[in-house]
Design a protein around this motif. Structure first.
Motif, PDB file in Angstrom:
ATOM      1  N   ARG A   1       0.834  -1.209   0.000  1.00  0.00           N
ATOM      2  CA  ARG A   1       0.000   0.000   0.000  1.00  0.00           C
ATOM      3  C   ARG A   1       0.865   1.254   0.000  1.00  0.00           C
ATOM      4  NH1 ARG A   1      -5.364  -0.299   1.432  1.00  0.00           N
ATOM      5  NH2 ARG A   1      -5.276   1.541   2.766  1.00  0.00           N
ATOM      6  N   LEU A   2       1.980   1.209   0.718  1.00  0.00           N
ATOM      7  CA  LEU A   2       2.910   2.337   0.705  1.00  0.00           C
ATOM      8  C   LEU A   2       3.417   2.594  -0.714  1.00  0.00           C
ATOM      9  CD1 LEU A   2       5.668   3.022   3.313  1.00  0.00           C
ATOM     10  CD2 LEU A   2       6.185   3.193   0.906  1.00  0.00           C
ATOM     11  N   ARG A   3       3.781   1.522  -1.421  1.00  0.00           N
ATOM     12  CA  ARG A   3       4.280   1.656  -2.780  1.00  0.00           C
ATOM     13  C   ARG A   3       3.196   2.213  -3.714  1.00  0.00           C
ATOM     14  NH1 ARG A   3       8.447  -0.118  -6.294  1.00  0.00           N
ATOM     15  NH2 ARG A   3       7.928   0.836  -8.301  1.00  0.00           N
ATOM     16  N   ILE A   4       1.976   1.721  -3.570  1.00  0.00           N
ATOM     17  CA  ILE A   4       0.878   2.213  -4.404  1.00  0.00           C
ATOM     18  C   ILE A   4       0.660   3.700  -4.181  1.00  0.00           C
ATOM     19  CG2 ILE A   4      -1.639   2.125  -4.643  1.00  0.00           C
ATOM     20  CD1 ILE A   4      -1.395  -0.921  -4.299  1.00  0.00           C
ATOM     21  N   PHE A   5       0.712   4.114  -2.937  1.00  0.00           N
ATOM     22  CA  PHE A   5       0.542   5.528  -2.605  1.00  0.00           C
ATOM     23  C   PHE A   5       1.661   6.362  -3.235  1.00  0.00           C
ATOM     24  CE2 PHE A   5      -1.611   8.416   0.446  1.00  0.00           C
ATOM     25  CZ  PHE A   5      -0.782   9.528   0.336  1.00  0.00           C
ATOM     26  N   ALA A   6       2.892   5.911  -3.055  1.00  0.00           N
ATOM     27  CA  ALA A   6       4.044   6.660  -3.589  1.00  0.00           C
ATOM     28  C   ALA A   6       3.985   6.753  -5.106  1.00  0.00           C
ATOM     29  CB  ALA A   6       5.338   5.988  -3.143  1.00  0.00           C
ATOM     30  N   ASP A   7       3.590   5.659  -5.755  1.00  0.00           N
ATOM     31  CA  ASP A   7       3.485   5.669  -7.212  1.00  0.00           C
ATOM     32  C   ASP A   7       2.382   6.614  -7.677  1.00  0.00           C
ATOM     33  OD1 ASP A   7       5.514   3.815  -7.331  1.00  0.00           O
ATOM     34  OD2 ASP A   7       4.222   2.111  -7.828  1.00  0.00           O
ATOM     35  N   ALA A   8       1.228   6.568  -7.011  1.00  0.00           N
ATOM     36  CA  ALA A   8       0.103   7.404  -7.410  1.00  0.00           C
ATOM     37  C   ALA A   8       0.407   8.882  -7.191  1.00  0.00           C
ATOM     38  CB  ALA A   8      -1.153   7.000  -6.646  1.00  0.00           C
ATOM     39  N   TYR A   9       1.142   9.185  -6.114  1.00  0.00           N
ATOM     40  CA  TYR A   9       1.538  10.581  -5.875  1.00  0.00           C
ATOM     41  C   TYR A   9       2.545  11.035  -6.923  1.00  0.00           C
ATOM     42  CZ  TYR A   9       3.287  14.792  -3.603  1.00  0.00           C
ATOM     43  OH  TYR A   9       3.662  16.086  -3.335  1.00  0.00           O
ATOM     44  N   GLY A  10       3.406  10.125  -7.349  1.00  0.00           N
ATOM     45  CA  GLY A  10       4.410  10.460  -8.339  1.00  0.00           C
ATOM     46  C   GLY A  10       5.743  10.874  -7.745  1.00  0.00           C
ATOM     47  N   LEU A  11       6.133  10.230  -6.645  1.00  0.00           N
ATOM     48  CA  LEU A  11       7.418  10.540  -6.029  1.00  0.00           C
ATOM     49  C   LEU A  11       8.553  10.119  -6.945  1.00  0.00           C
ATOM     50  CD1 LEU A  11       6.805   9.318  -2.368  1.00  0.00           C
ATOM     51  CD2 LEU A  11       6.838  11.682  -3.172  1.00  0.00           C
ATOM     52  N   ASP A  12       9.566  10.977  -7.072  1.00  0.00           N
ATOM     53  CA  ASP A  12      10.732  10.599  -7.859  1.00  0.00           C
ATOM     54  C   ASP A  12      11.720   9.830  -6.979  1.00  0.00           C
ATOM     55  OD1 ASP A  12      12.299  12.468  -6.387  1.00  0.00           O
ATOM     56  OD2 ASP A  12      11.930  14.050  -7.860  1.00  0.00           O
ATOM     57  N   GLU A  13      12.806   9.365  -7.572  1.00  0.00           N
ATOM     58  CA  GLU A  13      13.745   8.502  -6.847  1.00  0.00           C
ATOM     59  C   GLU A  13      14.367   9.217  -5.657  1.00  0.00           C
ATOM     60  OE1 GLU A  13      17.803   5.845  -7.622  1.00  0.00           O
ATOM     61  OE2 GLU A  13      16.691   6.681  -9.318  1.00  0.00           O
ATOM     62  N   ALA A  14      14.741  10.465  -5.835  1.00  0.00           N
ATOM     63  CA  ALA A  14      15.359  11.214  -4.738  1.00  0.00           C
ATOM     64  C   ALA A  14      14.375  11.385  -3.577  1.00  0.00           C
ATOM     65  CB  ALA A  14      15.849  12.569  -5.238  1.00  0.00           C
ATOM     66  N   GLN A  15      13.118  11.666  -3.887  1.00  0.00           N
ATOM     67  CA  GLN A  15      12.118  11.823  -2.839  1.00  0.00           C
ATOM     68  C   GLN A  15      11.891  10.513  -2.097  1.00  0.00           C
ATOM     69  OE1 GLN A  15       9.058  13.362  -5.488  1.00  0.00           O
ATOM     70  NE2 GLN A  15       9.106  15.341  -4.456  1.00  0.00           N
ATOM     71  N   ARG A  16      11.902   9.402  -2.823  1.00  0.00           N
ATOM     72  CA  ARG A  16      11.699   8.097  -2.191  1.00  0.00           C
ATOM     73  C   ARG A  16      12.847   7.776  -1.231  1.00  0.00           C
ATOM     74  NH1 ARG A  16       8.015   4.630  -5.535  1.00  0.00           N
ATOM     75  NH2 ARG A  16       7.143   6.026  -7.109  1.00  0.00           N
ATOM     76  N   GLN A  17      14.058   8.124  -1.598  1.00  0.00           N
ATOM     77  CA  GLN A  17      15.204   7.861  -0.734  1.00  0.00           C
ATOM     78  C   GLN A  17      15.110   8.654   0.568  1.00  0.00           C
ATOM     79  OE1 GLN A  17      18.517   8.760  -3.327  1.00  0.00           O
ATOM     80  NE2 GLN A  17      18.682   6.646  -4.043  1.00  0.00           N
ATOM     81  N   CYS A  18      14.581   9.863   0.475  1.00  0.00           N
ATOM     82  CA  CYS A  18      14.459  10.710   1.664  1.00  0.00           C
ATOM     83  C   CYS A  18      13.267  10.313   2.527  1.00  0.00           C
ATOM     84  CB  CYS A  18      14.303  12.174   1.252  1.00  0.00           C
ATOM     85  SG  CYS A  18      15.740  12.894   0.436  1.00  0.00           S
ATOM     86  N   LEU A  19      12.270   9.703   1.916  1.00  0.00           N
ATOM     87  CA  LEU A  19      11.012   9.474   2.615  1.00  0.00           C
ATOM     88  C   LEU A  19      11.101   8.389   3.687  1.00  0.00           C
ATOM     89  CD1 LEU A  19       8.007  10.058   2.928  1.00  0.00           C
ATOM     90  CD2 LEU A  19       7.568   8.449   1.056  1.00  0.00           C
ATOM     91  N   ALA A  20      11.835   7.306   3.428  1.00  0.00           N
ATOM     92  CA  ALA A  20      11.845   6.181   4.368  1.00  0.00           C
ATOM     93  C   ALA A  20      12.214   6.602   5.792  1.00  0.00           C
ATOM     94  CB  ALA A  20      12.767   5.078   3.858  1.00  0.00           C
ATOM     95  N   PRO A  21      13.330   7.316   6.020  1.00  0.00           N
ATOM     96  CA  PRO A  21      13.634   7.733   7.397  1.00  0.00           C
ATOM     97  C   PRO A  21      12.678   8.801   7.915  1.00  0.00           C
ATOM     98  CG  PRO A  21      15.243   8.651   5.859  1.00  0.00           C
ATOM     99  CD  PRO A  21      14.426   7.667   5.094  1.00  0.00           C
ATOM    100  N   LEU A  22      12.048   9.558   7.014  1.00  0.00           N
ATOM    101  CA  LEU A  22      11.127  10.611   7.436  1.00  0.00           C
ATOM    102  C   LEU A  22       9.838  10.030   8.011  1.00  0.00           C
ATOM    103  CD1 LEU A  22      11.098  13.724   7.436  1.00  0.00           C
ATOM    104  CD2 LEU A  22       9.843  13.613   5.265  1.00  0.00           C
TER     105      LEU A  22
END
Length: 261
Positions: free
Chosen positions: A185-206
Motif C-alpha cells: 500500500r505504501l508503494r501504491i501511494f508513492a506511485d500514485a503521488y508520483g514521487l521521484d527517486e530522490a524523494q523516495r530515498q528521503c522518505l523512508a527515514p522521514l
C-alpha cells in the motif's frame, strides 16, 4: 455546548471539535489569528480549481469562521473500508499531489499568521500538516475533501506525505490496524503521488521522524498543561504515536525496499 443556537447542529468527531457546528450548508468554527491566512489559502485553492477543500465564506456575526459544509463520511475510524480496494488509496495520493501542485503558486499574505504545531523539515510549500483519514470526507465516488485546515502553514511535500502515509496505509503498531499489505500500500501511494527517486530515498527515514514528532509534541503539551493536547496525552494518544514510530523504525528497510523496488 450551552451557547448552541436552535438552528445549529454540533459536529463531533476528531479530537479537537469543540465549538464546531453546522448551520444549513455551512460549518461555523472558532476563528483565530491564523484564520485570515487559512482563508486566503482556501480561496486560492478554490480559484485554481482544486476540489478537495472547503470554500471559505467569511466570518459570521459571532466572530466564527464560515466554511462550506462538506457532505459525506469521515473515513476514520468507522469508514476506513472506503479506501479499499487500493485504487481508492491511490485516489487519496493523487488528491494530495493535486493539492501540493495547486498550492505551489500560492503567495501568502504579507502579514500571514500560521498555526503550525510541529515545525516541518523545510518550507517549500504551505502544507496542510494533518492529511489523515480523520480529516478526509468521502461522498461516494464523487466529492472527496480534506477538512480542518487550521493547522496549515509552511512545510514540505514530503512532510505532508510522510504523515499521510502513517494514517492512510496505515503504518500502525495497533493489532486492529496493522496490515500485512502495508508495504504494498505504501508503494501504491508513492506511485500514485508520483514521487521521484530522490524523494523516495528521503522518505523512508522521514516516516518514523514525522510519527515520533507527534509523540514528542503531545508529551511537551502535557508537560505544559496545554489543552486539548494534554487530555489526549493522558488518554493514551502519546503511547500510540510512540508505538507506531517504533514499529515504523523496526521495518524501515521494508518500507525503503517497497519505495525503491
Amino acid at each position: 455546548m450551552d451557547d448552541v443556537q436552535p438552528d445549529e447542529e454540533p459536529l463531533s468527531g476528531g479530537n479537537v471539535s469543540i465549538g464546531v457546528v453546522r448551520v444549513g450548508d455551512t460549518v461555523r468554527r472558532p476563528a483565530g489569528p491564523w484564520t485570515p491566512a487559512v482563508h486566503a489559502l482556501l480561496t486560492h485553492l478554490h480559484e485554481v480549481g482544486f476540489p478537495g477543500a472547503p470554500r471559505p465564506l467569511g466570518i459570521d456575526d459571532r466572530g466564527r469562521e464560515v466554511l462550506t459544509f462538506v457532505p459525506g463520511a469521515v473515513v476514520w475510524p468507522d469508514h476506513f473500508a472506503l479506501l479499499d480496494p487500493v485504487h481508492r488509496l491511490a485516489r487519496v495520493a493523487r488528491l494530495i499531489r493535486d493539492f501540493h501542485d495547486a498550492v505551489q503558486g500560492f503567495v501568502p499574505p504579507a502579514d500571514a499568521c500560521w498555526r503550525v504545531f510541529i515545525p516541518a523539515d523545510g518550507a517549500d510549500i504551505i502544507a496542510h500538516h494533518d492529511l489523515a483519514p480523520w480529516n478526509l470526507v468521502v461522498n461516494g465516488d464523487q466529492e472527496w475533501v480534506f477538512i480542518d485546515w487550521d493547522g496549515a502553514g509552511p512545510g514540505t511535500r514530503l512532510w505532508d506525505v510522510a504523515y499521510a502515509l502513517h494514517g492512510f496505509v496505515p503504518l500502525s503498531a495497533h493489532p486492529t490496524w496493522q496490515r500485512d499489505d502495508a508495504a504494498m500500500r505504501l508503494r501504491i501511494f508513492a506511485d500514485a503521488y508520483g514521487l521521484d527517486e530522490a524523494q523516495r530515498q528521503c522518505l523512508a527515514p522521514l516516516l518514523s521522524q514525522r510519527t515520533r514528532a507527534m509523540h514528542d509534541f503531545l508529551r511537551q503539551q502535557a508537560i505544559d498543561g496545554v489543552q486539548p493536547w494534554a487530555r489526549l496525552w493522558h488518554e493514551g494518544h502519546g503511547d500510540a504515536w510512540r508505538s507506531d514510530a517504533e514499529y515504523i523504525e523496526q521495518y524501515e528497510q521494508l518500507w525503503f525496499g517497497a519505495l525503491m523496488s
